[in-house]
Design an enzyme around this catalytic site. Sequence first.
Site, mmCIF file in Angstrom:
data_model
loop_
_atom_site.group_PDB
_atom_site.id
_atom_site.type_symbol
_atom_site.label_atom_id
_atom_site.label_comp_id
_atom_site.label_asym_id
_atom_site.label_seq_id
_atom_site.Cartn_x
_atom_site.Cartn_y
_atom_site.Cartn_z
ATOM 1 N N ASP A 130 0.827 -1.162 0.189
ATOM 2 C CA ASP A 130 0.247 -0.096 0.187
ATOM 3 C C ASP A 130 0.888 1.383 0.049
ATOM 4 N N CYS A 185 -16.131 -8.100 -15.735
ATOM 5 C CA CYS A 185 -17.273 -6.962 -15.498
ATOM 6 C C CYS A 185 -18.301 -7.047 -16.523
ATOM 7 N N CYS A 191 -21.375 -0.778 -9.910
ATOM 8 C CA CYS A 191 -20.848 -0.022 -9.001
ATOM 9 C C CYS A 191 -20.717 1.762 -9.291
ATOM 10 N N CYS A 195 -22.738 4.401 -6.912
ATOM 11 C CA CYS A 195 -21.761 5.430 -6.205
ATOM 12 C C CYS A 195 -22.592 6.797 -5.911
ATOM 13 N N CYS A 211 -14.994 10.767 -4.081
ATOM 14 C CA CYS A 211 -14.884 9.630 -3.443
ATOM 15 C C CYS A 211 -15.133 9.769 -1.915
ATOM 16 N N CYS A 239 -15.654 3.531 2.455
ATOM 17 C CA CYS A 239 -16.739 3.560 1.864
ATOM 18 C C CYS A 239 -16.785 2.134 1.104
ATOM 19 N N CYS A 242 -19.301 0.718 -3.464
ATOM 20 C CA CYS A 242 -19.176 0.176 -5.011
ATOM 21 C C CYS A 242 -18.732 -1.156 -4.762
ATOM 22 N N CYS A 246 -21.347 -4.963 -5.745
ATOM 23 C CA CYS A 246 -20.714 -5.906 -6.774
ATOM 24 C C CYS A 246 -21.043 -7.299 -6.890
HETATM 25 C C1 B12 Z 1 -4.524 6.105 -3.794
HETATM 26 C C2 B12 Z 1 -5.350 4.774 -3.339
HETATM 27 C C3 B12 Z 1 -6.666 5.104 -3.025
HETATM 28 C C4 B12 Z 1 -7.446 6.268 -3.467
HETATM 29 C C5 B12 Z 1 -7.654 6.381 -4.843
HETATM 30 C C6 B12 Z 1 -8.313 5.136 -5.409
HETATM 31 C C7 B12 Z 1 -7.940 4.771 -6.821
HETATM 32 N N1 B12 Z 1 -8.879 4.137 -7.573
HETATM 33 O O1 B12 Z 1 -6.985 5.180 -7.355
HETATM 34 C C8 B12 Z 1 -8.566 6.421 -2.617
HETATM 35 C C9 B12 Z 1 -8.265 7.035 -1.183
HETATM 36 C C10 B12 Z 1 -9.830 6.838 -3.165
HETATM 37 C C11 B12 Z 1 -8.728 5.010 -2.273
HETATM 38 C C12 B12 Z 1 -9.797 4.326 -1.737
HETATM 39 C C13 B12 Z 1 -9.921 2.902 -1.666
HETATM 40 N N2 B12 Z 1 -9.030 2.153 -1.746
HETATM 41 CO CO1 B12 Z 1 -7.167 2.304 -1.939
HETATM 42 N N3 B12 Z 1 -5.325 2.715 -2.574
HETATM 43 C C14 B12 Z 1 -4.628 3.668 -2.991
HETATM 44 C C15 B12 Z 1 -3.307 3.285 -3.669
HETATM 45 C C16 B12 Z 1 -2.335 3.794 -2.526
HETATM 46 C C17 B12 Z 1 -2.760 3.632 -4.672
HETATM 47 C C18 B12 Z 1 -3.848 3.441 -6.118
HETATM 48 C C19 B12 Z 1 -3.181 4.193 -7.296
HETATM 49 O O2 B12 Z 1 -1.999 3.736 -7.855
HETATM 50 N N4 B12 Z 1 -4.204 4.900 -7.877
HETATM 51 C C20 B12 Z 1 -3.810 5.502 -9.041
HETATM 52 C C21 B12 Z 1 -4.734 5.165 -10.425
HETATM 53 C C22 B12 Z 1 -4.450 5.894 -11.476
HETATM 54 O O3 B12 Z 1 -4.310 3.902 -10.551
HETATM 55 P P1 B12 Z 1 -5.301 2.932 -10.570
HETATM 56 O O4 B12 Z 1 -6.672 2.885 -9.558
HETATM 57 O O5 B12 Z 1 -4.991 1.377 -10.725
HETATM 58 O O6 B12 Z 1 -6.165 3.194 -11.862
HETATM 59 C C23 B12 Z 1 -5.954 2.164 -13.240
HETATM 60 C C24 B12 Z 1 -7.101 2.544 -13.925
HETATM 61 O O7 B12 Z 1 -7.831 3.491 -13.779
HETATM 62 C C25 B12 Z 1 -6.458 2.257 -15.399
HETATM 63 N N5 B12 Z 1 -7.283 2.878 -16.358
HETATM 64 C C26 B12 Z 1 -7.477 4.059 -16.551
HETATM 65 N N6 B12 Z 1 -8.164 4.172 -17.535
HETATM 66 C C27 B12 Z 1 -8.489 2.963 -17.970
HETATM 67 C C28 B12 Z 1 -9.347 2.469 -19.056
HETATM 68 C C29 B12 Z 1 -9.614 1.035 -19.067
HETATM 69 C C30 B12 Z 1 -10.476 0.681 -20.370
HETATM 70 C C31 B12 Z 1 -8.921 0.317 -18.441
HETATM 71 C C32 B12 Z 1 -9.134 -1.350 -18.481
HETATM 72 C C33 B12 Z 1 -8.213 0.589 -17.193
HETATM 73 C C34 B12 Z 1 -7.967 2.039 -17.117
HETATM 74 O O8 B12 Z 1 -5.262 2.902 -15.285
HETATM 75 C C35 B12 Z 1 -4.878 3.050 -13.936
HETATM 76 C C36 B12 Z 1 -3.481 2.342 -13.748
HETATM 77 O O9 B12 Z 1 -3.631 0.971 -14.046
HETATM 78 C C37 B12 Z 1 -3.234 1.569 -3.376
HETATM 79 C C38 B12 Z 1 -2.142 0.842 -3.013
HETATM 80 C C39 B12 Z 1 -0.920 0.838 -4.032
HETATM 81 N N7 B12 Z 1 0.166 1.534 -3.544
HETATM 82 O O10 B12 Z 1 -1.429 0.612 -5.130
HETATM 83 C C40 B12 Z 1 -4.448 1.617 -2.397
HETATM 84 C C41 B12 Z 1 -5.524 0.241 -2.661
HETATM 85 C C42 B12 Z 1 -5.814 0.552 -4.258
HETATM 86 N N8 B12 Z 1 -6.545 0.574 -2.066
HETATM 87 C C43 B12 Z 1 -7.314 -0.444 -1.732
HETATM 88 C C44 B12 Z 1 -8.642 -0.514 -0.929
HETATM 89 C C45 B12 Z 1 -9.257 -1.878 -0.187
HETATM 90 C C46 B12 Z 1 -9.330 0.822 -1.137
HETATM 91 C C47 B12 Z 1 -10.850 1.059 -0.732
HETATM 92 C C48 B12 Z 1 -11.769 -0.181 -1.072
HETATM 93 C C49 B12 Z 1 -11.157 1.000 1.123
HETATM 94 C C50 B12 Z 1 -12.461 1.582 1.457
HETATM 95 N N9 B12 Z 1 -13.272 0.601 1.472
HETATM 96 O O11 B12 Z 1 -12.685 2.802 1.567
HETATM 97 C C51 B12 Z 1 -11.278 2.216 -1.340
HETATM 98 C C52 B12 Z 1 -11.873 2.027 -2.852
HETATM 99 C C53 B12 Z 1 -12.282 3.097 -3.419
HETATM 100 C C54 B12 Z 1 -12.176 2.826 -5.099
HETATM 101 N N10 B12 Z 1 -13.097 2.343 -5.806
HETATM 102 O O12 B12 Z 1 -11.124 2.838 -5.553
HETATM 103 C C55 B12 Z 1 -6.739 -1.584 -1.987
HETATM 104 C C56 B12 Z 1 -7.492 -2.313 -3.220
HETATM 105 C C57 B12 Z 1 -7.382 -3.952 -2.945
HETATM 106 C C58 B12 Z 1 -8.065 -4.563 -4.219
HETATM 107 N N11 B12 Z 1 -8.796 -5.465 -4.228
HETATM 108 O O13 B12 Z 1 -7.937 -4.023 -5.247
HETATM 109 C C59 B12 Z 1 -5.160 -1.140 -2.220
HETATM 110 C C60 B12 Z 1 -4.329 -2.020 -3.383
HETATM 111 C C61 B12 Z 1 -4.357 -1.314 -1.013
HETATM 112 C C62 B12 Z 1 -3.658 -2.663 -0.655
HETATM 113 N N12 B12 Z 1 -2.587 -2.800 -0.783
HETATM 114 O O14 B12 Z 1 -4.550 -3.720 -0.520
HETATM 115 N N13 B12 Z 1 -7.393 4.298 -2.418
#
Ligand code: B12
Length: 323
Positions: A130, A185, A191, A195, A211, A239, A242, A246
Amino acid sequence: MEDISFKIKQKALAIGFHKIGVVRAEPLYEESEHLKEWLEKDYHGEMAWLEREPEKRANPKLLFPEAKSIVVVALNYYTPHEHEETSAKGKVSRYAWGDDYHDVLKEKLRELLAFIKTLDTAADGKICVDTAPIMDKAWAVRAGLGWLGKHSNVITKEYGSWVFLGEILLNIELKYENEPVADFCGTCTACLDACPTNAIVAPYLVDSNRCLSYATIELRSPELPEEIMENLNGWLYGCDICQDVCPWNRFEKPTEEARFEPRTRNVSADLEEILALSPEKYAERFRRSAMKRTKLHGLQRNARALKKSSDKSLGRSLQTKIE
Ligand code: B12
């Protein structure tokens, strides 16, 4: 190499991880483009730490130069308990009910790394859960643990999305045999539709500023934004909306990890109790809990907001009754 990879997977399951995969350590080109776009759109809100060295976040060799392989794990945190829907209490997200997952996963990953060092004395590694500048979800998808859901969390076929993710960056070559999991999905948008603040601005794309999880955990402002406060839906910390909606979470299974069992009054926390907490009582109650992240003032801010929004909706319902 074949044998070591197999032994590592066996040991990881014996330690209690629910899924494991091994992948080659290499730059995440596509994901880093998405990360850059996400940051440019300010979808990270006040999480300035996400802006620091995005290239390192997308390239494990910049984080651990000797990295050749990444061992990726998932740990189920689902426990069979439900929230109370009452205005006197605030809902806490499932991931924060028990002990802090950072501690639980790091302890297990340390045990796994120590084992790997007995298999290959030249082995060394870096444990990430994380907070490290690494994209946990991207590696979980690459390692075939699950697929990226439209809510942007990783979904597994066996445990739904109720899994924590972690990695060991390793300086040894291993056998990479993981097939990426297809995206199941399909046409579902449960989801996005559920939201309350439309934070999932497009499939797979979350605007943190909208969020509830971000607002109640990461936001440091003395008051919550109006639009968030009006849509808190009873959430005090984090929260799960979402994920709760699912369809893949109907495959949820209770975890064997006892440390994820909820602490007393931690599923739905009494708002008056939270508002009356002294720093000493707070430190005692949330010792080794993920809920420490929002600090006492954040938690009490959220509790005040919940009371205010429930008073408001009470006011509104009374008004309609009169009219
Ligand atoms: C920043 C962060 C948050 C932020 C932003 C969330 C987000 N979606 O990024 C906030 C504070 C909102 C958050 C909330 C939560 N988080 Co959080 N968070 C993180 C953290 C530290 C970084 C995530 C990140 O890099 N985000 C940046 C974005 C750009 O990356 P991404 O989300 O992967 O997005 C990808 C897609 O958008 C994709 N994409 C973009 N456009 C498109 C289009 C298509 C067609 C496709 C296919 C893909 C795609 O590209 C991006 C990169 O691959 C990680 C830990 C880590 N070091 O990775 C934990 C992590 C993701 N969190 C986690 C959890 C549990 C949560 C919550 C569920 C907690 C809760 N219940 O409140 C919520 C869920 C909210 C949600 N729906 O995301 C877990 C998720 C576990 C899992 N099963 O996935 C993690 C992995 C921590 C852990 N080590 O377990 N989180």
